[in-house]
Enzyme design. Sequence first.
Site, mmCIF file in Angstrom:
data_model
loop_
_atom_site.group_PDB
_atom_site.id
_atom_site.type_symbol
_atom_site.label_atom_id
_atom_site.label_comp_id
_atom_site.label_asym_id
_atom_site.label_seq_id
_atom_site.Cartn_x
_atom_site.Cartn_y
_atom_site.Cartn_z
ATOM 1 C CG HIS A 120 55.250 21.616 15.755
ATOM 2 N ND1 HIS A 120 55.402 20.325 16.229
ATOM 3 C CD2 HIS A 120 56.048 21.680 14.662
ATOM 4 C CE1 HIS A 120 56.251 19.662 15.473
ATOM 5 N NE2 HIS A 120 56.649 20.458 14.518
ATOM 6 N NE ARG B 186 54.031 14.187 8.678
ATOM 7 C CZ ARG B 186 55.222 13.904 9.213
ATOM 8 N NH1 ARG B 186 56.291 14.603 8.880
ATOM 9 N NH2 ARG B 186 55.347 12.927 10.087
HETATM 10 C C1 LIG Z 1 59.860 20.046 10.907
HETATM 11 S S1 LIG Z 1 60.269 20.178 9.245
HETATM 12 C C2 LIG Z 1 58.849 19.437 8.507
HETATM 13 C C3 LIG Z 1 59.110 18.999 7.099
HETATM 14 C C4 LIG Z 1 57.972 18.259 6.432
HETATM 15 N N1 LIG Z 1 56.769 19.059 6.358
HETATM 16 C C5 LIG Z 1 57.715 16.947 7.137
HETATM 17 O O1 LIG Z 1 56.675 16.799 7.738
HETATM 18 O O2 LIG Z 1 58.595 16.068 7.085
HETATM 19 C C6 LIG Z 1 60.045 21.891 8.904
HETATM 20 C C7 LIG Z 1 60.343 22.288 7.474
HETATM 21 O O3 LIG Z 1 60.070 23.685 7.305
HETATM 22 C C8 LIG Z 1 61.053 24.211 6.441
HETATM 23 N N2 LIG Z 1 61.136 25.664 6.637
HETATM 24 C C9 LIG Z 1 61.598 26.322 7.723
HETATM 25 N N3 LIG Z 1 61.493 27.647 7.555
HETATM 26 C C10 LIG Z 1 60.945 27.830 6.336
HETATM 27 C C11 LIG Z 1 60.566 28.992 5.603
HETATM 28 N N4 LIG Z 1 60.721 30.213 6.102
HETATM 29 N N5 LIG Z 1 59.999 28.806 4.397
HETATM 30 C C12 LIG Z 1 59.824 27.554 3.891
HETATM 31 N N6 LIG Z 1 60.171 26.421 4.540
HETATM 32 C C13 LIG Z 1 60.723 26.560 5.747
HETATM 33 C C14 LIG Z 1 62.299 23.488 6.859
HETATM 34 O O4 LIG Z 1 63.318 23.575 5.890
HETATM 35 C C15 LIG Z 1 61.784 22.077 7.076
HETATM 36 O O5 LIG Z 1 61.849 21.310 5.904
#
Ligand SMILES: C[S@@+](CC[C@H](N)C(=O)[O-])C[C@H]1O[C@@H](n2cnc3c(N)ncnc32)[C@H](O)[C@@H]1O
Length: 500
Positions: free
Chosen positions: A367, A363
Amino acid sequence: MAAARPKHRYSESPLRALLNIISTSVDAIDAAYASANLPHPSLDAPYDPHAPGEALRSDPGVAAAAKNIIGAAAQMIAELEHPFQGVTSTAYAFHQAAAISIASHLDLSEILHDAGPGGVALDEIASKSGASEVLLAKVLRLLATQHIFREVKPGVFTNNRLSSTLNKGKPYSVLARSREERLVGTSGRAALIEFTGDECFKASAALVDVALDRDPKDEQIALKRAFALGPSESLFQWHTRPENKARKERFACAMQGTAESDNSEGLFQGFEWGSLPYGALLVDVGSGTGGTLMRVVKRFPGHEFRIVNQDLEGVIETTKRYWKTNMPAYDRVSFQTHDFLTPQPYACAASNYYCKPHVFVLRHILHNWPTAQARVILRHLRAAAGPETQLVVLESALPVVCRESDGTGHDDVVPGAARPPAPRPLLANGGRASASVYRMDTSVYRMDMTMYTLLGGSERTIGEYAALFAEAGWRLERVCRLPGTEQCHIVARPGAKSID
Ligand SMILES: C[S@@+](CC[C@H](N)C(=O)[O-])C[C@H]1O[C@@H](n2cnc3c(N)ncnc32)[C@H](O)[C@@H]1O
């Protein structure tokens, strides 16, 4: 004999066509309110999400009519304004961004809320908030002209429908006690505005330099020019630095809030979570707080889904806290530090049945990433998938602005992909009313710019998703469009394995 003057045939003017759209749409809305015997929500009164008149705004017929009116009214303005006025009002929009951010940071909505409809004079707002009276006057008048706040008497301001949405639901006296705590437990709207006014706004100012850089030795991600990020440090990694703790928590609050304020039924109007087998393993990859699958678990308690939340170290602690606070008794949830740019630990090849994922959920992840990294994320999931594994991407699909399809033909062949265009002469995407990413969030085009500015990422058309999936070994199976937004549940199945 004088020659007869040629008769001009006037086709209907664009203004008349737009007026007709407005007129029939207003009739539809008025009829819906009249038949429900409800008043329209007033622009002058604070927003009350529980008011029956407010719920009617989400009725599909009313929402569609409102969308047409918004698109038509904005197009009418574009037709009538001096063309350069339209250009300058866009160029100067940065002042609005600054003003709304200031209003949220200073808790102006709460200061005004506590005083009631009579309003508060500028000197009193200044003394409570600690900000300059001169600056406050400028901020509030600029916003009031955009119908955010109301000047009820010279120099006296009150909330209205728009400004009250900034209210964090706590009295100003409580907010004033601790800057650290002010966003905790709030709807996430103020957190979103303050994140936008900080990381997004400051990075956006650097985007022009990115665009003009013909010798791109420097970082191409605008956020990295605006803040001192390390060479391969992403926004999310930067957020995990100790000095950015407040930013990280604000971001989590904004994400959670937008998810909840999102059409609460939307999550259940797309992918059929209830059709998954009892005890299915759902892996939320980049879960943030994990609120999405918590809602799924709550909706289908009899299914006893097994949930794995995966996120970066530092974020996963917030995820644990969120579940402990909101669903303390659920024992079928686990938390895992995992970098999704590395191989996925839950794999169908596992000998242990309990590690075989039924669904990978992404989710608002793809993007955030340029195509190269998005491909890597998907390839790791593909390598872990079995023949029955489904990939569910909860994200927006970017519509092109014109009436033609995006040229890839997917709209015609992928079930659910087609999106009916707005009536002529409106822009096919609805123009100013082009739907938002969340129900109460910014347009998909602004989000597209935001993703690029912060992360080098992109919103994608259905055709672009199909191509990306295919490159990573997934087959786009169907698209479930959520009513009233550009949000989709995009479902993919394992396809031909990718060629690296
Ligand atoms: C826009 S947020 C979306 C969070 C959640 N899926 C939601 O819809 O509320 C993006 C998420 O990706 C995580 N993230 C970013 N880079 C990552 C990585 N390399 N591996 C795992 N998670 C990551 C961030 O910590 C964040 O929680």
